[in-house]
Design an enzyme around this catalytic site. Sequence first.
Site, mmCIF file in Angstrom:
data_model
loop_
_atom_site.group_PDB
_atom_site.id
_atom_site.type_symbol
_atom_site.label_atom_id
_atom_site.label_comp_id
_atom_site.label_asym_id
_atom_site.label_seq_id
_atom_site.Cartn_x
_atom_site.Cartn_y
_atom_site.Cartn_z
ATOM 1 N N ASP A 1 8.766 -7.358 5.519
ATOM 2 C CA ASP A 1 8.897 -5.907 5.398
ATOM 3 C C ASP A 1 9.846 -5.399 6.487
ATOM 4 O OD1 ASP A 1 6.913 -3.515 4.007
ATOM 5 O OD2 ASP A 1 8.205 -2.951 5.693
ATOM 6 N N ILE A 2 10.690 -4.482 6.119
ATOM 7 C CA ILE A 2 11.709 -3.969 7.036
ATOM 8 C C ILE A 2 11.092 -3.078 8.122
ATOM 9 C CG2 ILE A 2 12.359 -1.817 5.852
ATOM 10 C CD1 ILE A 2 15.295 -2.783 6.046
ATOM 11 N N ASN B 1 -0.409 -0.833 -3.000
ATOM 12 C CA ASN B 1 -0.397 0.622 -3.101
ATOM 13 C C ASN B 1 0.045 0.962 -4.521
ATOM 14 O OD1 ASN B 1 -1.075 0.956 -0.371
ATOM 15 N ND2 ASN B 1 1.060 0.752 0.252
ATOM 16 N N GLY C 1 0.157 5.860 -2.038
ATOM 17 C CA GLY C 1 1.126 5.611 -0.980
ATOM 18 C C GLY C 1 2.254 4.683 -1.373
ATOM 19 N N GLN C 2 2.427 4.463 -2.687
ATOM 20 C CA GLN C 2 3.505 3.574 -3.145
ATOM 21 C C GLN C 2 4.841 4.305 -3.029
ATOM 22 O OE1 GLN C 2 3.078 2.057 -7.147
ATOM 23 N NE2 GLN C 2 4.882 0.746 -6.969
ATOM 24 N N HIS D 1 4.465 -4.783 -5.825
ATOM 25 C CA HIS D 1 4.489 -5.646 -4.634
ATOM 26 C C HIS D 1 3.123 -5.644 -3.988
ATOM 27 C CE1 HIS D 1 5.674 -1.529 -3.415
ATOM 28 N NE2 HIS D 1 5.011 -1.772 -2.300
ATOM 29 N N HIS E 1 1.399 -6.291 -0.171
ATOM 30 C CA HIS E 1 1.636 -6.452 1.257
ATOM 31 C C HIS E 1 0.719 -7.557 1.796
ATOM 32 C CE1 HIS E 1 3.696 -2.433 1.906
ATOM 33 N NE2 HIS E 1 3.069 -2.186 0.771
HETATM 34 P P1 AMP Z 1 4.878 0.787 -0.491
HETATM 35 O O1 AMP Z 1 4.779 1.964 0.434
HETATM 36 O O2 AMP Z 1 3.571 0.105 -0.756
HETATM 37 O O3 AMP Z 1 5.650 1.105 -1.747
HETATM 38 O O4 AMP Z 1 5.694 -0.323 0.311
HETATM 39 C C1 AMP Z 1 7.076 -0.388 0.302
HETATM 40 C C2 AMP Z 1 7.452 -1.187 1.522
HETATM 41 O O5 AMP Z 1 8.788 -1.616 1.362
HETATM 42 C C3 AMP Z 1 7.384 -0.425 2.835
HETATM 43 O O6 AMP Z 1 6.440 -1.061 3.706
HETATM 44 C C4 AMP Z 1 8.808 -0.505 3.374
HETATM 45 O O7 AMP Z 1 8.850 -0.687 4.764
HETATM 46 C C5 AMP Z 1 9.355 -1.700 2.642
HETATM 47 N N1 AMP Z 1 10.797 -1.729 2.436
HETATM 48 C C6 AMP Z 1 11.597 -0.717 2.015
HETATM 49 N N2 AMP Z 1 12.870 -1.132 1.912
HETATM 50 C C7 AMP Z 1 12.872 -2.443 2.282
HETATM 51 C C8 AMP Z 1 13.897 -3.440 2.396
HETATM 52 N N3 AMP Z 1 15.177 -3.185 2.089
HETATM 53 N N4 AMP Z 1 13.530 -4.684 2.803
HETATM 54 C C9 AMP Z 1 12.254 -4.947 3.115
HETATM 55 N N5 AMP Z 1 11.249 -4.060 3.017
HETATM 56 C C10 AMP Z 1 11.554 -2.827 2.615
#
Ligand code: AMP
Length: 114
Positions: free
Chosen positions: A30-31, A87, A93-94, A100, A102
């Site tokens: 995760d970024i 999420n 919170g998605q 995906h 986590h």
């Molecule tokens: P959610 O809030 O469950 O939809 O999670 C989306 C996740 O994607 C968040 O934790 C972000 O930090 C992560 N995210 C967004 N863009 C990227 C990216 N380019 N590479 C890796 N993770 C990302």
Amino acid sequence: MSDCLFCKIVAGEIPARVVAESDTALAFYDITPQAPVHVLVIPKRHFDSVNDVTESDRGVFDDLTALAREVATAEGVRDSGYRLVYNVGEEGGQTVAHLHVHVLGGRQMHWAPG
Ligand code: AMP
Ligand code: ZN
């Protein structure tokens, strides 16, 4: 899904730090990590969310869980424990509309929804 961020990661059009991969799923860091271990596991095929997976596709959850467990093992948290989080939708919170899960670990988790 040409405008989907995670589809672009699957296609190699956007870089990601890939941790593990199977035929059907991809795992990458995760970024914005929320824990010492924070990896996202996604199906290579696009689904908007948990809500979008139909009965005939439900094997996708097995694939995601199996790869998530592999990630937990590789990241050294299999035995100390870890959390798997989906999420779903706005109030869930998605923020990225590509299914995906986590993988969170490396610190004590608490039940603190919000
Ligand atoms: P959610 O809030 O469950 O939809 O999670 C989306 C996740 O994607 C968040 O934790 C972000 O930090 C992560 N995210 C967004 N863009 C990227 C990216 N380019 N590479 C890796 N993770 C990302
Ligand atoms: Zn997608």
